[in-house]
Enzyme design. Sequence first.
Site, PDB file in Angstrom:
ATOM      1  N   TYR A 186      -1.062   4.108  -9.325  1.00  0.00           N
ATOM      2  CA  TYR A 186      -1.900   3.690  -8.201  1.00  0.00           C
ATOM      3  C   TYR A 186      -1.048   3.057  -7.104  1.00  0.00           C
ATOM      4  O   TYR A 186      -1.206   3.369  -5.917  1.00  0.00           O
ATOM      5  CB  TYR A 186      -2.974   2.698  -8.666  1.00  0.00           C
ATOM      6  CG  TYR A 186      -3.756   2.139  -7.497  1.00  0.00           C
ATOM      7  CD1 TYR A 186      -4.744   2.899  -6.877  1.00  0.00           C
ATOM      8  CD2 TYR A 186      -3.472   0.869  -6.981  1.00  0.00           C
ATOM      9  CE1 TYR A 186      -5.436   2.413  -5.779  1.00  0.00           C
ATOM     10  CE2 TYR A 186      -4.163   0.379  -5.883  1.00  0.00           C
ATOM     11  CZ  TYR A 186      -5.135   1.148  -5.285  1.00  0.00           C
ATOM     12  OH  TYR A 186      -5.806   0.669  -4.188  1.00  0.00           O
ATOM     13  N   ARG A 230      -1.278 -12.007  -5.922  1.00  0.00           N
ATOM     14  CA  ARG A 230      -1.680 -13.126  -5.073  1.00  0.00           C
ATOM     15  C   ARG A 230      -3.170 -13.097  -4.739  1.00  0.00           C
ATOM     16  O   ARG A 230      -3.820 -14.139  -4.621  1.00  0.00           O
ATOM     17  CB  ARG A 230      -0.874 -13.089  -3.778  1.00  0.00           C
ATOM     18  CG  ARG A 230      -1.140 -14.240  -2.813  1.00  0.00           C
ATOM     19  CD  ARG A 230      -0.642 -13.899  -1.425  1.00  0.00           C
ATOM     20  NE  ARG A 230      -1.335 -12.738  -0.875  1.00  0.00           N
ATOM     21  CZ  ARG A 230      -0.960 -12.103   0.237  1.00  0.00           C
ATOM     22  NH1 ARG A 230       0.117 -12.494   0.884  1.00  0.00           N
ATOM     23  NH2 ARG A 230      -1.653 -11.054   0.678  1.00  0.00           N
ATOM     24  N   ARG A 243     -13.101  -4.395  -6.566  1.00  0.00           N
ATOM     25  CA  ARG A 243     -12.228  -3.327  -7.079  1.00  0.00           C
ATOM     26  C   ARG A 243     -10.918  -3.981  -7.450  1.00  0.00           C
ATOM     27  O   ARG A 243     -10.208  -4.516  -6.606  1.00  0.00           O
ATOM     28  CB  ARG A 243     -11.983  -2.247  -6.018  1.00  0.00           C
ATOM     29  CG  ARG A 243     -13.174  -1.356  -5.761  1.00  0.00           C
ATOM     30  CD  ARG A 243     -12.752  -0.131  -4.975  1.00  0.00           C
ATOM     31  NE  ARG A 243     -11.889   0.732  -5.761  1.00  0.00           N
ATOM     32  CZ  ARG A 243     -10.986   1.562  -5.245  1.00  0.00           C
ATOM     33  NH1 ARG A 243     -10.815   1.622  -3.935  1.00  0.00           N
ATOM     34  NH2 ARG A 243     -10.230   2.307  -6.020  1.00  0.00           N
ATOM     35  N   PHE A 303      13.150  -5.187   9.841  1.00  0.00           N
ATOM     36  CA  PHE A 303      11.815  -4.660   9.575  1.00  0.00           C
ATOM     37  C   PHE A 303      11.554  -4.571   8.067  1.00  0.00           C
ATOM     38  O   PHE A 303      10.462  -4.876   7.590  1.00  0.00           O
ATOM     39  CB  PHE A 303      11.689  -3.286  10.232  1.00  0.00           C
ATOM     40  CG  PHE A 303      10.415  -2.553   9.924  1.00  0.00           C
ATOM     41  CD1 PHE A 303       9.283  -2.744  10.691  1.00  0.00           C
ATOM     42  CD2 PHE A 303      10.360  -1.657   8.869  1.00  0.00           C
ATOM     43  CE1 PHE A 303       8.109  -2.060  10.405  1.00  0.00           C
ATOM     44  CE2 PHE A 303       9.192  -0.974   8.575  1.00  0.00           C
ATOM     45  CZ  PHE A 303       8.063  -1.170   9.345  1.00  0.00           C
TER      46      PHE A 303
END
Length: 440
Positions: A186, A230, A243, A303
């Site tokens: 997932y 978290r 979910r 980034f």
Amino acid sequence: MRARKLSLSCEILCEGGKMGSLRAILSNPDDLYPLLKLKMAARHAEKQIPPEPHWGFCYTMLHRVSRSFALVIQQLDTDLRDAVCIFYLVLRALDTVEDDTSIATEVKVPILMDFYRYIYDRDWHFSCGTKDYKVLMDEFHHVSTAFLELGRSYQEAIEDITMRMGAGMAKFICKEVETVGDYDEYCYYVAGLVGLGLSKLFHASGKEDLASDALSNSMGLFLQKTNIIRDYLEDINEIPKSRMFWPCQIWSKYVNKLEDLKYEENSVKAVQCLNDMVTNALMHAEDCLKYMSELRDPAIFRFCAIPQIMAIGTLALCYNNVQVFRGVVKMRRGLTARVIHGTKTMSDVYGAFYDFSRMLKSKVDGTDHNSRETKGRLEAILRMCRDSGTLSERKSYIIRTEPKYNSTLIIIIFIILAILIADLSSTRPNNMCKFLKKIE
């Protein structure tokens, strides 16, 4: 997948009240300057909205759905910045479809599967989501118009990842996360593919070599798993229906139902389960360090590096911390500002990972079921940081020092700087940047 889980958020500009912020600054006076720099960088980013209507919509929407992300990508060169902006908005839109529980499964699954086709259609839109996400979906034609102006190599990368992610999301609409294998799968679909897509965009820009899929996947999984850990309480309490993505294979060792972790009578078991989840996430840290060490472009490096440091820092705070099941656990915003301000080179990354890993290791209780495995993974991270030979250059983000100034002086400085910001940023924005450079 929650939209917020695409990247680890650094939402420091809207966290907490003024009094809480002032108390934090009084306790950590070295945070003040980075906070000011970050505030001005955010304002500067908001002023860089392109004039074209479709690009204006895209960058305005980017600031609305993720101010922290908008701030970080603002540093990228124009063509890559545009590509990453559109990539992010496309995935936000895809995510909005997945998250909207009011959409029937038989309607949602085909949309997820075909979403990669819709990004080529200037007329396509689909009403779903709430607030800014509903605006994004209702006016998706602006995103499609901007997408069609990107270079072909950027378009191909975005199309490929959108297709694969949509198919993966569709698969998990009707499938629970039962095993650790399901959990990794997932996370691959909703975050690992983001890592792969960004690597493709970096390569298409000509600024970086194409990173391996394995390393790119780990960059996404480290952030995703941190956010899933978290956000336990927020996700389990979601209305109308939660979910959850904590794998049954892990939580079932401690409780009968996942929601049982939030009850006070299960605090000991909950913390043990939490530590098990954190230990699982740590397996990706070494890959992340390797990925970042191979980047060449300074803007791309920052980034990538800032969210990863935020992830290891968040894991260090969450580990062995029952507050994960009581409220919000996050790095104080001054510390976040220091990470953003101070992350410029790989030595900064090694230093931050080293310090946060030491902090986490100091919290490991030998009686915890996973303590041996946790320490082993932390030792591997610490060894990699030591072997870099750069730790003598590191900045310590977490080691507390006594305030150098008394409280009265700090308050006076805070007020003076607040007045300067209000004056200079409202009438002469360029002067504010010059002012901050002078005192840097």
